[in-house]
Enzyme design. Structure first.
Site, PDB file in Angstrom:
ATOM      1  N   SER A  64       0.795  -1.241   0.000  1.00 34.50           N
ATOM      2  CA  SER A  64       0.000   0.000   0.000  1.00 34.50           C
ATOM      3  C   SER A  64       0.818   1.277   0.000  1.00 34.50           C
ATOM      4  CB  SER A  64      -0.947   0.011   1.199  1.00 34.50           C
ATOM      5  OG  SER A  64      -2.029  -0.847   0.953  1.00 34.50           O
ATOM      6  N   LYS A  67       0.317   3.285  -3.068  1.00 32.93           N
ATOM      7  CA  LYS A  67      -0.880   4.106  -3.277  1.00 32.93           C
ATOM      8  C   LYS A  67      -0.543   5.602  -3.336  1.00 32.93           C
ATOM      9  CE  LYS A  67      -3.817   0.644  -1.003  1.00 32.93           C
ATOM     10  NZ  LYS A  67      -4.531   0.270   0.250  1.00 32.93           N
ATOM     11  N   TYR A 191      -4.283  -2.685  -9.834  1.00 33.73           N
ATOM     12  CA  TYR A 191      -4.072  -2.533  -8.382  1.00 33.73           C
ATOM     13  C   TYR A 191      -3.109  -3.584  -7.834  1.00 33.73           C
ATOM     14  CZ  TYR A 191      -4.975  -2.639  -3.410  1.00 33.73           C
ATOM     15  OH  TYR A 191      -4.813  -2.644  -2.045  1.00 33.73           O
ATOM     16  N   TYR A 243      -4.566   3.992   8.115  1.00 35.02           N
ATOM     17  CA  TYR A 243      -5.931   3.465   8.280  1.00 35.02           C
ATOM     18  C   TYR A 243      -6.438   3.719   9.703  1.00 35.02           C
ATOM     19  CZ  TYR A 243      -3.746   1.265   4.301  1.00 35.02           C
ATOM     20  OH  TYR A 243      -3.017   1.055   3.154  1.00 35.02           O
ATOM     21  N   VAL A 261       1.461  -3.630   3.872  1.00 33.31           N
ATOM     22  CA  VAL A 261       1.500  -4.916   4.589  1.00 33.31           C
ATOM     23  C   VAL A 261       2.780  -5.700   4.302  1.00 33.31           C
ATOM     24  CG1 VAL A 261      -0.970  -5.272   4.927  1.00 33.31           C
ATOM     25  CG2 VAL A 261       0.106  -6.060   2.805  1.00 33.31           C
TER      26      VAL A 261
HETATM   27  O1  DON Z   1      -4.911  -5.073  -1.067  1.00 33.55           O
HETATM   28  C1  DON Z   1      -4.256  -5.545  -0.151  1.00 33.55           C
HETATM   29  O2  DON Z   1      -4.787  -6.089   0.833  1.00 33.55           O
HETATM   30  C2  DON Z   1      -2.737  -5.403  -0.229  1.00 33.55           C
HETATM   31  N1  DON Z   1      -2.314  -5.520  -1.615  1.00 33.55           N
HETATM   32  C3  DON Z   1      -2.308  -4.070   0.312  1.00 33.55           C
HETATM   33  C4  DON Z   1      -2.848  -3.754   1.685  1.00 33.55           C
HETATM   34  C5  DON Z   1      -1.892  -2.919   2.501  1.00 33.55           C
HETATM   35  O3  DON Z   1      -0.715  -2.818   2.212  1.00 33.55           O
HETATM   36  C6  DON Z   1      -2.473  -2.280   3.733  1.00 33.55           C
HETATM   37  N2  DON Z   1      -1.484  -1.478   4.409  1.00 33.55           N
HETATM   38  N3  DON Z   1      -1.098  -1.672   5.559  1.00 33.55           N
END
Ligand code: DON
Length: 307
Positions: A64, A67, A191, A243, A261
């Site tokens: 993320s 983003k 994405y 978040y 993540v």
């Molecule tokens: O969409 C997802 O769940 C992962 N590709 C990215 C989520 C993420 O990195 C949340 N950040 N902490």
């Protein structure tokens, strides 16, 4: 302030010795194999000096954190019309939550929760094929980092596509409300590949410099985005970048940050530094446990804060 290089080195030593390292994300199979023992930190200051320690040269999946770059490119492509499709408010909920989409008629709270990022990925498509949009984003991040070594790990992207049921649900729900212009599969493909951007702390800190420098690329001296837009992306990182852990991060660290993540965090001290930390173990909110702690200690030792 003590010598920044010494501070960075001592933080890396402290984090590497920490026993409680959090839990590595396992819902994306390709990420589950990464060792929680890694820790890297890189700090690029306004004068161009790079201070790095630990596993700062090891590439990892930024997830993320990507983003931030996707939003920057999408705003450049479609302008402020994007804000008709995604909000600028903290969600107070988990990064992959669907709850608010129903009451808010398919408009995600902000561009950093998964739903918002999928709308941004959809905006990047702009009538292209997913492969073209993915290539545009990769070239953009390489440009920001001054490094063609930045890659996209297609194994990670395919691993997530094979288990990304919640993201497909988010995308279908927004499609039902007319907030996705392209096919769900195309938007999600952009994405997943965006999240599979693979960078080291050094490359990530370099890529974040434009947000430290009022939107200017330090390598070219030319604007990537306007100062106003840079300030607004930093504001969104501060209020939404972690978040339902964004308040805690602002309280403990006090600078704009965006987590992933994969265990990475990009943090910006406007006018002073672009920082990247990486420790794969996550806290209960899906943000890097030791990356957050390292940034808290860096802020304490340097006095860096937007407050
Ligand atoms: O969409 C997802 O769940 C992962 N590709 C990215 C989520 C993420 O990195 C949340 N950040 N902490």
């Amino acid at each position: 302030m003590d010598d920044l290089g010494d501070i960075v080195g001592s933080i890396a030593a402290q984090m590497s010795a920490e026993a409680d390292r959090g839990r590595v994300a396992d819902y994306i199979p390709a990420l589950a194999r990464v060792s929680p023992d890694h820790f890297g930190i890189a700090v690029v200051t306004a004068d161009g000096t790079l201070h790095a320690a630990g596993d700062a040269q090891l590439p990892f999946s930024v997830q993320s954190v990507s983003k931030v770059f996707a939003l920057t490119l999408a705003l450049d492509r479609v302008g402020d019309d994007l804000w008709k499709r995604v909000g600028r408010e903290p969600s107070g909920s988990a990064f992959n939550s669907i709850v608010q989409l129903e009451s808010e008629r398919g408009i995600p709270r902000n561009p950093f929760i998964n739903a918002g990022a999928i709308v941004v990925s959809d905006a990047l498509l702009a009538g292209q094929h997913a492969r073209e949009a993915i290539g545009d984003l990769l070239r953009f991040v390489r440009f920001l980092a001054d490094d063609d070594g930045v890659t996209i790990d297609s194994e990670v992207a395919h691993s997530e596509a094979g288990t990304g049921f919640r993201n497909f649900a988010l995308a279908n729900y927004m499609k039902a409300f007319g907030n996705l212009d392209n096919a769900v599969e195309e938007a999600c493909k952009v994405y997943f590949h965006q999240c599979a951007l693979t960078m080291s702390c050094c490359q990530l800190a370099m890529a974040g410099r434009f947000l430290m420098a009022d939107g200017v690329h330090p390598g070219t001296g030319r604007p990537v985005i306007t100062p106003e837009r840079a300030r607004r992306i930093n504001a969104l990182m501060l209020t939404c970048g972690h978040y339902d852990g964004s308040g805690e991060f602002a309280f403990r660290v006090g600078i704009p940050g965006k987590s992933g993540v994969g265990g990475g965090i990009l943090a910006i001290v406007p006018g002073k530094a672009s920082i990247a930390v990486w420790s794969p173990g996550l806290n209960e909110r899906g943000n890097s446990k030791l990356g957050s702690l390292a940034l808290e200690k860096l802020a304490e030792r340097t006095g860096w804060s937007v407050f």
